[in-house]
Scaffold this motif. Structure first.
Motif, PDB file in Angstrom:
ATOM      1  N   ILE A 276      -7.555 -21.553 -30.236  1.00 29.50           N
ATOM      2  CA  ILE A 276      -8.681 -21.425 -29.306  1.00 29.50           C
ATOM      3  C   ILE A 276      -9.930 -21.989 -29.980  1.00 29.50           C
ATOM      4  O   ILE A 276     -10.239 -21.630 -31.132  1.00 29.50           O
ATOM      5  N   THR A 291      -6.470 -11.827 -21.786  1.00 25.43           N
ATOM      6  CA  THR A 291      -7.296 -12.942 -21.316  1.00 25.43           C
ATOM      7  C   THR A 291      -6.387 -14.095 -20.896  1.00 25.43           C
ATOM      8  O   THR A 291      -5.449 -14.455 -21.605  1.00 25.43           O
ATOM      9  N   ARG A 302      -1.092 -15.281 -21.243  1.00 23.84           N
ATOM     10  CA  ARG A 302      -2.067 -14.233 -21.534  1.00 23.84           C
ATOM     11  C   ARG A 302      -2.116 -13.922 -23.028  1.00 23.84           C
ATOM     12  O   ARG A 302      -1.087 -13.916 -23.716  1.00 23.84           O
ATOM     13  N   LEU A 303      -3.335 -13.652 -23.487  1.00 19.23           N
ATOM     14  CA  LEU A 303      -3.576 -13.293 -24.877  1.00 19.23           C
ATOM     15  C   LEU A 303      -2.943 -11.936 -25.153  1.00 19.23           C
ATOM     16  O   LEU A 303      -3.064 -11.005 -24.353  1.00 19.23           O
ATOM     17  N   GLN A 304      -2.287 -11.752 -26.290  1.00 22.68           N
ATOM     18  CA  GLN A 304      -1.582 -10.510 -26.587  1.00 22.68           C
ATOM     19  C   GLN A 304      -2.432  -9.475 -27.306  1.00 22.68           C
ATOM     20  O   GLN A 304      -2.126  -8.288 -27.284  1.00 22.68           O
ATOM     21  N   ALA A 326      -3.933 -17.685 -32.000  1.00 23.45           N
ATOM     22  CA  ALA A 326      -3.533 -16.427 -31.379  1.00 23.45           C
ATOM     23  C   ALA A 326      -2.242 -16.622 -30.602  1.00 23.45           C
ATOM     24  O   ALA A 326      -1.902 -17.732 -30.187  1.00 23.45           O
ATOM     25  N   VAL A 328       0.219 -16.021 -27.333  1.00 20.68           N
ATOM     26  CA  VAL A 328       0.126 -15.834 -25.890  1.00 20.68           C
ATOM     27  C   VAL A 328       1.535 -15.710 -25.318  1.00 20.68           C
ATOM     28  O   VAL A 328       2.504 -16.200 -25.902  1.00 20.68           O
TER      29      VAL A 328
END
Length: 568
Positions: A276, A291, A302-304, A326, A328
């Motif tokens: 990101i 998110t 989606r972000l975990q 990150a 997802v």
């Protein structure tokens, strides 16, 4: 104007994030950015460079159209094309190649004579205007003409008659050839050649040397302590030290494995990692768990876990986006979410300047998405895959290291002289997960101590010569059974081990090399050569037939046998 392009007309107050967003959202590969003369980005020359970098990151080509002289100067500095539709390059001019003609008459020189002709170059033709090409214009060849002194079919041409007379062979010459190759002379010739051939065959096949030797046996039984040091520039044979080479290298890799677990029905969502970026401001941005991140074709991941994206950095007026990695997970289960490397936006920032300033990219494909029968992965399977990849990376590092060494085949690495540390390890699935396959990523640090075998052989020879003086200057030629290291200190660059030598006949008998040395030697030379061989205690030499005084040069005719009964 190029096909497949898009013209983006910027406003005066459009800043870098806004322009980057418009460039990235464009579906065309060619972008023509029209900037107002008083655009706010003209205050910073690096803004143009940043726009170019962002366009190239998604395989787009950026051109610029503006009346601002500063922006034109910046664009020229960063190799950005300035587009101006009012100026079209004019056609270039090239000279039309002059047409060539060539006439070649091949006539026997005895039948004609050349007439010298003065050639006056023709004036250059007027140039023809065509597109300029970088080609070489062929030179017009010189044309030769010939004049016959007399017609060939003329009955009064003495040159023609003379040449025809010399061309044909008269009957007298035929008679001479018959006399030279008479039957009697041919018989004598064949007889002489047969005799020469027979003599040559006897000379080449009959000579033979028979040598019988008794081997001098000396049993060697020794335990040789060996120290290898990276600090030693040369061998210290008296103290049993040889030089070594120390290496410490890191390597990363990944590998995908098929699972062998128990099958069961399940539905799985694809998952993976994204990076990101914050290209919006120097302030950090918090993103909560779940998110959403959206691909260009509308797939949602989606972000975990909640994260904080660091603020962007501005150094000397240059905006450098910050980033964070990150995990997802796809919003929906299924194979269609197992996508490759992609570009993501954050739908929650739509209708906000942050929408252009925050984005994400994945460098690896998403995996594990499936609906149906899959296998359950246990810890044993993951550990097996981990060991497999580790061994592969170690082998690659060893090969890479040896490829940098001169005479790499002479370098040896014994067991216990290397170590490996796993710095990073990640699996695409957890223990107990269901998947038909999984991927692991690993980074290792490897260190090792190498040494040259020729240095070790010199140390063995010196040690054995001191312990067994009767061997003289001993040179060890046997195979080496390398032991494991007894101690390895990578910080000091030292390696210790004990080499055991247990040879029934330490001297060795190199019969093939002895054959090569004896070939072509006379009897006295052969006796002198054999007497200097330490591994021979006695020998007998026989040459056949009786008139032969030298050993044959053909190694197949030199026969060496070992008399085991006389061995000492």
């Amino acid at each position: 104007m190029p096909e497949g392009f898009e013209i983006i007309r910027a406003r005066i107050k459009d800043d870098i994030p806004v322009l980057i967003d418009r460039i990235l959202r464009s579906k065309q590969k060619e972008i023509i950015l029209v900037l107002p003369k008083n655009s706010i980005i003209s205050a910073n020359p690096d803004s143009i460079k940043l726009l170019k970098q962002e366009a190239e990151s998604v395989n787009k080509t950026l051109s610029l159209s503006t009346e601002n002289s500063d922006l034109k100067s910046f664009a020229k500095e960063f190799d950005i094309l300035i587009y101006n539709s009012n100026k079209i390059p004019a056609a270039s001019v090239v000279k039309q190649p002059v047409k060539m003609k060539r006439m070649m008459d091949v006539i026997p020189p005895s039948f004609f004579k050349e007439k010298k002709i003065e050639i006056t170059p023709e004036p250059d033709p007027e140039p023809i205007v065509e597109p300029e090409l970088d080609v070489a214009v062929p030179q017009e060849p010189i044309v030769y003409e010939t004049e016959y002194s007399k017609p060939l079919d003329s009955p009064n041409n003495p040159d023609l008659e003379k040449n025809l007379e010399n061309f044909y062979v008269g009957s007298d010459n035929v008679k001479i050839k018959k006399k030279i190759f008479s039957f009697k002379r041919l018989t004598i010739f064949l007889f002489v050649m047969g005799g020469v051939s027979l003599t040559g065959m006897l000379y080449l096949t009959l000579p033979k040397a028979e040598i019988s030797i008794a081997i001098r046996k000396i049993k060697v039984d020794a335990d040789i302590p060996v120290a290898v040091s990276k600090k030693s520039g040369s061998s210290n044979l008296a103290n049993g030290i040889i030089p070594g080479e120390y290496f410490m290298l890191s390597k990363s890799g990944s590998k995908t494995f098929s699972t062998e677990g128990i099958k069961k029905e399940t539905s799985l969502r694809s998952r993976g990692f994204i990076t990101i970026y914050n290209a919006y401001s120097s302030a950090p941005q918090r993103l909560v768990a779940q998110t959403r991140f959206e691909t260009k074709d509308g797939k949602i991941f989606r972000l975990q876990a909640p994260i904080i994206v660091p603020g962007a950095k501005v150094v000397s007026g240059k905006l450098t986006p910050s980033s964070i990695k990150a995990e997802v997970v796809a919003d929906v289960a299924g194979l269609e979410y197992n996508i490759g490397p992609s570009y993501f936006t954050i739908p929650g920032f739509k209708e906000s300047p942050k929408y252009a300033g925050f984005y994400a990219q994945s460098s690896e494909e998403m995996a594990s998405g499936k609906i149906g029968s899959v296998s359950t992965i246990d810890q044993i399977e993951i550990e097996k895959a981990k060991l497999n990849l580790q061994e592969q990376l170690i082998k690659e590092i060893e090969n890479d290291t040896l490829s940098t060494l001169k005479d790499s085949s002479d370098f040896k690495l014994i067991k216990g002289a290397s170590s490996v540390k796993i710095d990073e390890f990640k699996s695409s699935v957890l223990t107990g997960s269901s998947a038909d396959s999984f991927t692991i990523n690993m980074k290792i640090t490897w260190q090792a101590m190498f040494f040259r075998e020729r240095d070790l052989r010199a140390l063995i020879g010196n040690f054995v010569s001191l312990k067994y003086p009767e061997l003289g200057a001993f040179k060890f030629e046997g195979d080496i059974n390398y032991p494991s290291a007894t101690k390895t200190d990578f910080k000091k660059g030292e390696l210790f081990f004990t080499l055991k030598i247990d040879e029934e006949n330490a001297l060795g008998a190199d019969i093939n090399n002895l054959k090569k040395e004896l070939a072509g030697q006379n009897e006295n030379e052969m006796r002198a050569l054999i007497s200097n061989k330490l591994f021979i205690s006695s020998a007998t030499i026989s040459l056949w037939p009786f008139w032969v005084s030298r050993a044959p040069t053909n190694l197949n005719r030199v026969n060496i046998t070992i008399d085991k009964e006389k061995a000492l």
